[in-house]
Design a protein around this motif. Structure first.
Motif, PDB file in Angstrom:
ATOM      1  N   TRP A  54      12.235   7.078   5.063  1.00  0.00           N
ATOM      2  CA  TRP A  54      11.351   5.919   4.999  1.00  0.00           C
ATOM      3  C   TRP A  54      11.808   4.977   3.899  1.00  0.00           C
ATOM      4  N   ALA A  55      11.393   3.710   4.036  1.00  0.00           N
ATOM      5  CA  ALA A  55      11.701   2.679   3.042  1.00  0.00           C
ATOM      6  C   ALA A  55      10.696   2.770   1.897  1.00  0.00           C
ATOM      7  N   LYS A  56      11.123   2.394   0.713  1.00  0.00           N
ATOM      8  CA  LYS A  56      10.243   2.431  -0.462  1.00  0.00           C
ATOM      9  C   LYS A  56       9.255   1.266  -0.384  1.00  0.00           C
ATOM     10  N   PRO A  57       7.964   1.578  -0.283  1.00  0.00           N
ATOM     11  CA  PRO A  57       6.977   0.493  -0.289  1.00  0.00           C
ATOM     12  C   PRO A  57       6.729  -0.013  -1.711  1.00  0.00           C
ATOM     13  N   SER A  58       6.177  -1.187  -1.789  1.00  0.00           N
ATOM     14  CA  SER A  58       5.863  -1.793  -3.077  1.00  0.00           C
ATOM     15  C   SER A  58       4.977  -0.864  -3.915  1.00  0.00           C
TER      16      SER A  58
END
Length: 146
Positions: A54-58
């Protein structure tokens, strides 16, 4: 006076991390929701050695990973990990699996969406005498011919 310390000794897959008793600068609220990179929600014909990413969320600092074979009973399988990938074990052919990634920081936890993927059907791949899928030189399953 600023006091800091390291987390307890390494006990899992992720490396130990620096822990501070103070909230980090720039983080002022719970993190955003995770965006799944792989596998795509509803993906089919996935190999048994799949990994979730998964992508790193803010504002996310850590992640809790939930996994299971029914959507309503996914269980926590990795807590407070910093890596943005998880490798589930014990997968079987002809199966659907469900997972959720929650993003975590000092201000709270943001619950992710429940996603799913399905593994190859045993009838669609060549199996060795132990029932394990046979792979080609690229590590891809060899499909049966109709």
């Amino acid at each position: 006076m600023i006091t800091s310390f390291f987390s307890p000794p390494f006990t899992g897959r992720a490396a130990p991390q620096f822990v501070s008793p103070h909230k980090p600068e720039g983080i002022t609220s719970p993190p955003a929701k995770v965006s799944i990179v792989s596998p795509a929600n509803g993906a089919v014909n996935q190999q048994l050695d799949i990994y979730l990413s998964w992508a790193k969320p803010s504002m996310a600092r850590r992640y809790d990973v939930y996994f299971g074979s029914t959507a309503g009973t996914i269980a926590l399988v990795s807590e407070d990990q910093t890596a943005r990938a998880y490798v589930p074990t014990g997968l079987a052919l002809d199966s659907t699996y469900y997972f959720r990634i929650d993003s975590v920081n000092e201000f709270g936890t943001t619950t992710g969406d429940v996603c799913s993927f399905s593994t190859w059907a045993a009838a669609d791949v060549l199996l060795d005498e132990s029932g394990n899928p046979i792979t080609d030189e690229n590590g891809e399953y060899i499909e049966t011919i109709d």
